[in-house]
Design a protein around this motif. Structure first.
Motif, mmCIF file in Angstrom:
data_model
loop_
_atom_site.group_PDB
_atom_site.id
_atom_site.type_symbol
_atom_site.label_atom_id
_atom_site.label_comp_id
_atom_site.label_asym_id
_atom_site.label_seq_id
_atom_site.Cartn_x
_atom_site.Cartn_y
_atom_site.Cartn_z
ATOM 1 N N MET A 158 0.827 -1.202 0.000
ATOM 2 C CA MET A 158 0.000 0.000 0.000
ATOM 3 C C MET A 158 0.868 1.262 0.000
ATOM 4 O O MET A 158 2.072 1.207 0.281
ATOM 5 C CB MET A 158 -0.922 0.006 1.222
ATOM 6 N N HIS A 159 0.249 2.388 -0.268
ATOM 7 C CA HIS A 159 0.959 3.674 -0.224
ATOM 8 C C HIS A 159 1.272 4.082 1.209
ATOM 9 O O HIS A 159 2.239 4.809 1.454
ATOM 10 C CB HIS A 159 0.127 4.768 -0.905
ATOM 11 N N SER A 160 0.438 3.619 2.165
ATOM 12 C CA SER A 160 0.617 3.981 3.574
ATOM 13 C C SER A 160 0.713 2.728 4.434
ATOM 14 O O SER A 160 0.130 1.690 4.125
ATOM 15 C CB SER A 160 -0.569 4.821 4.076
ATOM 16 N N SER A 161 1.455 2.828 5.525
ATOM 17 C CA SER A 161 1.436 1.776 6.538
ATOM 18 C C SER A 161 0.114 1.874 7.292
ATOM 19 O O SER A 161 -0.329 2.982 7.639
ATOM 20 C CB SER A 161 2.607 1.943 7.506
ATOM 21 N N ASP A 173 -16.770 -5.348 -5.983
ATOM 22 C CA ASP A 173 -16.561 -5.345 -7.437
ATOM 23 C C ASP A 173 -15.150 -5.783 -7.815
ATOM 24 O O ASP A 173 -14.511 -5.201 -8.703
ATOM 25 C CB ASP A 173 -16.852 -3.960 -8.024
ATOM 26 N N GLY A 174 -14.648 -6.814 -7.131
ATOM 27 C CA GLY A 174 -13.352 -7.367 -7.477
ATOM 28 C C GLY A 174 -12.158 -6.552 -7.027
ATOM 29 O O GLY A 174 -11.025 -6.835 -7.431
ATOM 30 N N CYS A 175 -12.391 -5.536 -6.189
ATOM 31 C CA CYS A 175 -11.302 -4.696 -5.675
ATOM 32 C C CYS A 175 -11.270 -4.763 -4.149
ATOM 33 O O CYS A 175 -12.300 -4.972 -3.506
ATOM 34 C CB CYS A 175 -11.479 -3.243 -6.113
ATOM 35 N N TYR A 211 -7.209 -1.591 -4.228
ATOM 36 C CA TYR A 211 -6.299 -2.508 -4.919
ATOM 37 C C TYR A 211 -7.044 -3.262 -6.010
ATOM 38 O O TYR A 211 -8.117 -3.832 -5.782
ATOM 39 C CB TYR A 211 -5.715 -3.511 -3.927
ATOM 40 N N GLN A 212 -6.465 -3.283 -7.213
ATOM 41 C CA GLN A 212 -7.004 -4.044 -8.332
ATOM 42 C C GLN A 212 -6.059 -5.220 -8.610
ATOM 43 O O GLN A 212 -4.958 -5.031 -9.129
ATOM 44 C CB GLN A 212 -7.128 -3.170 -9.575
#
Length: 569
Positions: free
Chosen positions: A342-345, A355-357, A376-377
């Motif tokens: 991820m961008h952040s902890s 929807d699959g994400c 997340y995809q």
């Protein structure tokens, strides 16, 4: 191919005639040979070189016309009226193009009212036959009580269906009632099968009242002396099971396999994080330890979700650092793989799937409580930052319903929250909704009975056992029955229209106790506890896997006398 078809229609350069019931079809041998090995054999091995007219038996002119047109155009019109005859003819002539097209169509349109005929039709095609059988297993109740096809199965076919461990029935009485419906369709011819069919019902997983009442007092059962030892065996097995903790079962007490498995992943246990994964089998009411290698680092206050055959563990804490890492556990191969972080902890993160994400919301990065959100995809293995929430939220809980993400409660760094908000992916906007009646940090939030349930948690003073439910249509919360135990930071999941809560912290210690809320009865009840006491765990439900039995409780059968032996004693 269109040029060859024009030549066929104009009867130009044709070197053979296919004749069916005196209807003649001029063709080109080489085109039909390209379509099927049957025609290669017909033109080269089953006839002389000067043969021109070929009589084909066991097929109608209309179906042969479709097969020949397919050979030239690679197109065939499949209808409800012609599908069975066309499939059988394509199988007879080994026209794999038509067989594959029909199998694909049948799979797409499989339904409770046609799956039995698809199962029968595809007997020599294992892949679709297996899919049709699994569909019957997963939709048995609807099929048994609405499908006319069900009433026409043979007794051998019915036995094959109801004796299977994969038969998905929430209550075993459904199987008995389905048997009665099948017999009633032709009672004089079928009543003799009552003892054979009754022996396939898992009577010992019902109740004493049901066996002694509804089953024993049924007219067909009473009239059959062969049913008496079955009932006696079931009552004995039922009595034994009440006081037994064994994983060995007699045939009448063997639980069906569950349609889904609840996983309890990681958490805080005995003063430190753990990577233990336990699987709960709702049909057997047992927890099973899932083998877990060292690639999965111990973590707590993380999130776990099931998506596309894998479990994703997102963020969390290992006593020293807050994670931004994400690991994927492939349930088919039992292997871990790290994916894009991820961008952040995010420790105390809230995650859900829509929807699959995968959505990861809020949390704590070691310095601040977060209101940022990312998505997340899996197809791109990429996290993207989306609109932030209105409030900083760590230790909140979330779920999805009606195409929106709902997040409730949490801790903003100074106080526990009662506020809640929802995210619309179409507008990329968060909207505050009605607040809960209680402040809840470390609560469980999940959808049940078309409502968003918020259960337990910490209000800043004490752990809660209260629960409330949100109606998205009226934007209102209402109270629902309280849990049996106070708890926060527990796992939560829904299986079989029942809400399960597992483990957590009760205010003084981590616990292993598990309880469930039945949406039909609106009551909480205890179920089997986990093997490990832990809080800060995350639960998810896995389903639709071909190897689901690997995560269920073992079903070992005792060498007790079977029904036939019991009848002779």
């Amino acid at each position: 191919m269109s040029a060859y078809n024009e030549l066929r229609l104009e009867q130009q350069l044709c070197d053979a005639v296919i004749r069916v019931d005196n209807v003649e079809f001029p063709v080109h041998k080489i085109i039909l040979c390209n379509c099927s090995p049957y025609f290669i054999a017909l033109f080269t091995r089953w006839s002389t070189p000067d043969s021109r007219v070929f009589d084909i038996p066991n097929v109608s002119p209309d179906i042969m016309k479709l097969i020949i047109e397919f050979a030239y155009t690679e197109f065939v019109p499949v209808t409800q009226e012609n599908v069975q005859e066309l499939f059988m003819a394509a199988d007879q002539f080994n026209v794999m193009g038509i067989i594959q097209a029909i199998c694909h169509l049948l799979e797409e349109h499989m339904a409770p009212d046609n799956c039995i005929s698809i199962w029968r039709l595809t007997d020599v095609y294992p892949e679709l036959n297996h899919k049709a059988f699994l569909y019957m297993m997963n939709h048995f109740e609807e099929i048994a009580f609405t499908s006319e096809e069900f009433l026409l199965v043979s007794v051998q076919e019915l036995v094959k269906i109801i004796e299977n461990d994969q038969l998905n029935v929430k209550h075993e009485k459904v199987v008995f009632e389905a048997i009665l419906r099948w017999i009633a369709c032709a009672i004089e011819e079928r009543r003799e099968y009552i003892s054979l069919l009754l022996s396939k019902v898992r009577l010992a997983v019902t109740s004493l009242e049901y066996i002694a009442g509804s089953v024993r007092n049924n007219e067909l059962v009473r009239a059959s002396k062969e049913c008496r030892p079955i009932l006696m065996r079931a009552l004995l097995d039922l009595s034994s099971n009440i006081f037994s903790d064994s994983i060995f079962y007699t045939p009448l007490a063997r639980p069906r396999l569950p349609p889904a498995i609840l996983l309890a992943v990681g958490g805080w246990s005995a003063g430190s994080p753990t990577n233990v994964i336990e699987a709960y089998d709702i049909r057997a009411d047992r927890w099973v330890n899932v083998p877990n290698n060292e690639e999965n680092a111990p973590r707590a206050y993380h999130g776990a979700v099931f998506l596309d055959g894998s479990v994703y563990c997102v963020g969390g804490f290992n006593s020293f650092e807050q994670f931004s890492s994400v690991h994927r556990f492939d349930l088919g191969t039992h292997t871990w793989q790290e994916v894009t972080q991820m961008h952040s902890s995010r420790c105390y993160v809230s995650i859900t799937v829509m929807d699959g994400c995968i959505y990861a919301m809020g949390g704590y990065d070691g310095h601040d409580r977060l209101r940022s959100v990312e998505r997340y995809q899996p197809i791109f293995n990429q996290w993207n930052v989306i609109a932030p929430m209105h409030e900083q939220r760590s230790d909140a809980s979330c779920t999805t319903i009606n195409g929106k993400v709902y997040i409730c409660g949490g801790f903003n760094g100074s106080e526990c929250l009662s506020t809640a908000e929802c995210y619309n992916p179409e507008t990329n906007q968060w909207t505050l909704i009605a607040s809960m009646s209680n402040r809840r940090s470390g609560a469980g939030v999940i959808v049940l009975a078309d409502c968003v349930f918020a259960v337990g948690g910490f209000d800043g003073t004490s752990r809660l056992n209260t629960a409330e439910a949100y109606n998205p249509h009226t934007n209102t919360w209402h109270a629902v029955p309280s849990m049996l135990n106070c708890r926060s930071n527990f796992g939560i999941a829904v299986i079989d229209d029942c809400l399960f809560v597992a483990g957590g912290f009760d205010g003084s210690t981590t616990i292993s106790e598990v309880e469930c809320f039945d949406a039909e009865t609106c009551e909480w009840s205890d179920v089997r506890s986990m093997e490990n006491s832990r809080s800060a765990l995350s639960c998810c439900v896995m389903y639709g896997l071909p190897n689901l039995a690997e995560y269920s409780a073992p079903r070992r059968t005792l060498p007790f006398p079977d029904v036939e032996e019991a009848e002779t004693e």
